[in-house]
Structures are given as C-alpha cells and as structure tokens.
Design a protein around this motif. Structure first.
Motif, short mmCIF file in Angstrom:
data_model
loop_
_atom_site.label_atom_id
_atom_site.label_comp_id
_atom_site.label_asym_id
_atom_site.label_seq_id
_atom_site.Cartn_x
_atom_site.Cartn_y
_atom_site.Cartn_z
N VAL A 303 4.20 -29.79 -17.49
CA VAL A 303 3.04 -29.15 -16.86
C VAL A 303 1.82 -29.16 -17.76
O VAL A 303 0.71 -29.52 -17.33
CB VAL A 303 3.40 -27.70 -16.45
CG1 VAL A 303 2.15 -26.98 -15.93
CG2 VAL A 303 4.48 -27.71 -15.38
N ARG A 304 2.01 -28.76 -19.02
CA ARG A 304 0.86 -28.67 -19.93
C ARG A 304 0.13 -30.01 -20.04
O ARG A 304 -1.11 -30.04 -20.12
CB ARG A 304 1.32 -28.19 -21.31
CG ARG A 304 0.19 -28.08 -22.34
CD ARG A 304 -0.84 -27.07 -21.91
NE ARG A 304 -2.00 -27.04 -22.79
CZ ARG A 304 -3.06 -27.84 -22.67
NH1 ARG A 304 -3.11 -28.75 -21.71
NH2 ARG A 304 -4.08 -27.73 -23.50
N ALA A 305 0.88 -31.10 -20.01
CA ALA A 305 0.27 -32.42 -20.16
C ALA A 305 -0.57 -32.81 -18.95
O ALA A 305 -1.46 -33.66 -19.06
CB ALA A 305 1.36 -33.47 -20.39
N TYR A 306 -0.30 -32.21 -17.80
CA TYR A 306 -1.01 -32.57 -16.58
C TYR A 306 -2.24 -31.69 -16.29
O TYR A 306 -3.08 -32.05 -15.46
CB TYR A 306 -0.07 -32.46 -15.38
CG TYR A 306 1.01 -33.51 -15.31
CD1 TYR A 306 0.76 -34.85 -15.64
CD2 TYR A 306 2.29 -33.18 -14.89
CE1 TYR A 306 1.76 -35.81 -15.56
CE2 TYR A 306 3.30 -34.13 -14.80
CZ TYR A 306 3.03 -35.44 -15.14
OH TYR A 306 4.02 -36.40 -15.05
N LEU A 307 -2.32 -30.53 -16.92
CA LEU A 307 -3.32 -29.55 -16.48
C LEU A 307 -4.76 -29.98 -16.75
O LEU A 307 -5.67 -29.64 -15.98
CB LEU A 307 -3.04 -28.18 -17.09
CG LEU A 307 -1.79 -27.49 -16.55
CD1 LEU A 307 -1.80 -26.01 -16.91
CD2 LEU A 307 -1.65 -27.66 -15.04
N ASP A 308 -5.00 -30.71 -17.82
CA ASP A 308 -6.37 -31.15 -18.08
C ASP A 308 -6.88 -32.07 -16.97
O ASP A 308 -8.08 -32.14 -16.70
CB ASP A 308 -6.46 -31.88 -19.42
CG ASP A 308 -6.26 -30.94 -20.60
OD1 ASP A 308 -6.37 -29.72 -20.41
OD2 ASP A 308 -5.99 -31.43 -21.71
N ASP A 309 -5.94 -32.75 -16.30
CA ASP A 309 -6.28 -33.65 -15.20
C ASP A 309 -6.39 -32.90 -13.87
O ASP A 309 -7.30 -33.14 -13.07
CB ASP A 309 -5.21 -34.74 -15.12
CG ASP A 309 -5.57 -35.86 -14.15
OD1 ASP A 309 -6.78 -36.10 -13.94
OD2 ASP A 309 -4.65 -36.48 -13.59
N LEU A 310 -5.48 -31.96 -13.63
CA LEU A 310 -5.40 -31.29 -12.33
C LEU A 310 -6.37 -30.11 -12.20
O LEU A 310 -6.88 -29.84 -11.10
CB LEU A 310 -3.98 -30.80 -12.09
CG LEU A 310 -2.90 -31.88 -11.92
CD1 LEU A 310 -1.52 -31.23 -11.84
CD2 LEU A 310 -3.17 -32.72 -10.69
N LEU A 311 -6.60 -29.37 -13.29
CA LEU A 311 -7.43 -28.17 -13.21
C LEU A 311 -8.82 -28.44 -12.65
O LEU A 311 -9.29 -27.70 -11.77
CB LEU A 311 -7.51 -27.50 -14.58
CG LEU A 311 -8.40 -26.25 -14.68
CD1 LEU A 311 -7.99 -25.19 -13.68
CD2 LEU A 311 -8.36 -25.69 -16.11
N PRO A 312 -9.54 -29.50 -13.09
CA PRO A 312 -10.87 -29.74 -12.52
C PRO A 312 -10.85 -29.94 -11.01
O PRO A 312 -11.78 -29.52 -10.31
CB PRO A 312 -11.34 -31.00 -13.25
CG PRO A 312 -10.59 -30.99 -14.54
CD PRO A 312 -9.24 -30.44 -14.20
N ASP A 313 -9.79 -30.55 -10.48
CA ASP A 313 -9.73 -30.78 -9.04
C ASP A 313 -9.49 -29.50 -8.26
O ASP A 313 -9.86 -29.40 -7.08
CB ASP A 313 -8.63 -31.80 -8.72
CG ASP A 313 -9.09 -33.23 -8.95
OD1 ASP A 313 -10.24 -33.42 -9.39
OD2 ASP A 313 -8.31 -34.16 -8.69
N VAL A 314 -8.86 -28.50 -8.89
CA VAL A 314 -8.75 -27.19 -8.25
C VAL A 314 -10.09 -26.47 -8.31
O VAL A 314 -10.55 -25.89 -7.32
CB VAL A 314 -7.65 -26.36 -8.93
CG1 VAL A 314 -7.77 -24.87 -8.56
CG2 VAL A 314 -6.27 -26.88 -8.54
N LEU A 315 -10.74 -26.52 -9.46
CA LEU A 315 -12.00 -25.80 -9.62
C LEU A 315 -13.10 -26.34 -8.72
O LEU A 315 -13.96 -25.58 -8.25
CB LEU A 315 -12.45 -25.85 -11.08
CG LEU A 315 -11.53 -25.13 -12.08
CD1 LEU A 315 -12.03 -25.31 -13.51
CD2 LEU A 315 -11.41 -23.64 -11.75
#
Length: 353
Positions: A303-315
């Motif tokens: 999960v931690r490795a993916y969050l920098d990629d996924l978080l902007p798309d949620v925001l």
C-alpha cells in the motif's frame, strides 16, 4: 480509551484499553507517533477471525485501516508533525529498507502488521479504536497535503489504507494496461476497487462478476462494461463466450477462496495473467497452470508504495473509491458493523470513534 477487541468466534467487544504512549527510555528509537483516529473500518479479512476460520488464541485489538490526526511524535520523527492528517497503510514499514526500496513495503525488513507488531518495535496497536501508536511513523504514515480534508473525502482517503490500493495491486499484478480485457472475481470492496483500478489503467473492457444488484450498479459506476452473475462452470463458460471463446487477458481474484481462484484460473485466456489479492485459502493447481501458461502474481498489497500515485487522484476527484462504504456506525456499535459485513448486507462499513 475505547477500542475493539476480538475474544473469539463472533465475539467482538468494545473495551477500555490503555492510552497509547510514545516509546521512551533505553532502546527506544523515538520513531513512533500517536494518531487520533478520525475514521476506521471493518475489512473482509477481519471476517476470517470473526468467523473463526482463523482462530483467536487470546483476546487482542483488531483492525488495520484508519485515518486520523497526529497528536504526538517521537524525537526522531521527521516526516510527520503534530496536526498532520494522515493515512495509515495496513502494514507498518520504514519505507527505506531493501524490500521497501523495491516497492514491496508489505515485506519491510523492519516492519509488521497492526495488532501484531514489528520486528524491532514490538507489539503494535490496531486501528479500530480511538487512538493508535504508530511505529516507524516516518515510513508508514502518508500525510494528506493541505491539513484537514473536506469531510466528504474521508471515505475515499480511508479506502487508500487498504481496499483501493489492494484492488490496484490486483490490476498491476495482472499486467492490466491500455486496451486490456479484464474480469474481476469478487464484488466486495476490494473487487469493486479493482474495477476502478482496471479502468484507471486503461482497460478497454471490464467484467464484474456479481450477483447483487447494488454491487452491480456500483461496479458499473466505477467503470465495469459488463456484468456476469454466473459462478462456477457457468461463469467460466460465459466469460469465454464473451471473449472469442478463450477468455479475457487478465482476471483479478479478490476473494481468497479455493472456488474463486479456480474461477479466475479457468477463465483467463491461455498466456494471460491472474492478479490475486484475496487472502488465500487453497492450493494452486500447478498442472493446470503449466498446461495453459496462465500466470499468477499478487499477494499482500504494498500500500505505501502505491499511495504517492493514488492519493492525487482521490484529491482531484478522478476516482471516488469511498463509495464502497455504504454503511456507517459509531465505535460503540461496531458489533453491528461486523454482522453487516458477515451477512453481506453491507459492502463496507465505516466506523467513527
């Protein structure tokens, strides 16, 4: 403080437990933080314990998904500060070891799991409670930029602690890319998020295998182009018929039972790939895989490795995985959350302290 404690099969209780404190004294690394939980949830994998499929040998805290506000940090913490709103991935990691640098944070050489502990820091709290001590805070926690987020974003941010990143892991593991054809086995929160992930990665056709109208509707909203309610041999035949008699390029297995893996392996086209993220309860048929050249890849989501990629798309609102939360309860009523998940009357239940 209050927290959920599992005592045995279908025995979840809300109890008073000690307040978490920063580790101090000789041997302390000073790398932990205290987080006040804003929202947590019940995971499908929690049900293995709840149903007694995985035994509970002693009462312990439970829950591995939460978001919240940092209340205190150790002397050696550098990346998070008091007042930060943070996402806590479902595994603890330093994000600096060899495995973490290779993107496999779920196998951090110094990390561990909520409710179990880490290799260096000892026992770790669990997420279904009012506060959590977070070991290896710099590596584990992800700060949401901009301070406290819009309350409407909380469910989607919470989904990033596990189910959205896990669905993404299924799609990445299966090699989903622009133009791929995909089927998703499992219509729980992870399976529905796998639909989002397949759409996000450019799949041209996405089949959600679901028998439930509300979940079918949400899968379609997330990007599913087709719905297949059949299971077993009928489901396999239907998928093959839809894809030139051979099956889709990729099948995302998001359940973890022997039956769901059999469905995935038998539905994938020869030379295709199964991405599996369901906690496994069965053995792989290696002979069948040899005969079809169908690959299997996946496991614990980093999960931690993916969050920098996924978080902007949620925001920015590009994806809204928080819609998988179709029920909400207070911590005091967490027993109702487990019952709803167990009976499949809810897709995923959000818990407010």
């Amino acid at each position: 403080m209050r927290a959920a404690v599992i005592h045995g099969e279908r025995d979840i209780r809300v109890e008073e437990v000690p307040d978490p404190v920063l580790a101090t004294g000789p041997g302390s690394s000073g790398r932990d933080a205290i987080v006040k939980v804003v929202a947590s949830c019940v995971c499908g994998s929690d049900l293995w314990l709840y149903r007694g499929i995985e035994p509970t040998e002693r009462p312990h805290r439970i829950g591995h998904e939460f978001v919240g506000v940092v209340e205190a940090v150790g002397d050696s913490v550098e990346n998070v500060t008091v007042g930060d709103f943070v996402i806590a991935p479902f595994s603890i990691s330093d994000n600096t070891c060899f495995n973490c640098r290779n993107g496999v944070t779920g196998q951090c050489l110094h990390g561990g799991l909520w409710g179990v502990g880490t290799k260096e820091e000892g026992f770790a709290d669990a997420g279904q409670g009012e506060r959590v001590r977070v070991p290896l805070a710099d590596g584990t926690l992800v700060v949401v930029p901009g301070g406290n987020p819009d309350p409407a974003l909380i469910p989607s941010l919470l989904s990033l602690s596990d189910v959205m990143a896990t669905g993404h892991h299924a799609a990445v593991s299966a090699g989903v890319q622009e133009g791929s054809t995909v089927a998703v086995v499992g219509d729980g929160a992870v399976g529905l998020c796998a639909v989002i992930a397949a759409k996000r990665l450019g799949a041209s056709r996405i089949v959600a295998m679901s028998r439930h109208q509300s979940r079918q509707k949400l899968a379609t909203e997330f990007g599913a182009t087709d719905i297949v309610p059949e299971r077993g041999e009928d489901g396999i035949a239907r998928l093959k018929e839809m894809f030139d008699g051979i099956g889709p390029d990729a099948v995302l297995e998001c359940v973890g039972t022997k039956e769901s893996m059999d469905q995935a392996l038998s539905s994938t086209r020869p030379g295709g790939q199964v991405g599996f993220v369901g906690v496994p309860h069965g053995e792989l048929p290696v002979g069948q895989m040899f005969g079809t050249n169908v690959g299997v890849r996946g496991g614990i989501a980093p999960v931690r490795a993916y969050l920098d990629d996924l978080l902007p798309d949620v925001l920015n609102g590009r994806i809204e995985p928080g819609k998988v939360f179709d029920s909400e309860v207070s911590l005091a009523d967490i027993v109702d959350a487990y019952k709803a998940m167990d009976e499949r009357s809810a897709i995923k239940v959000l818990i407010r302290p």
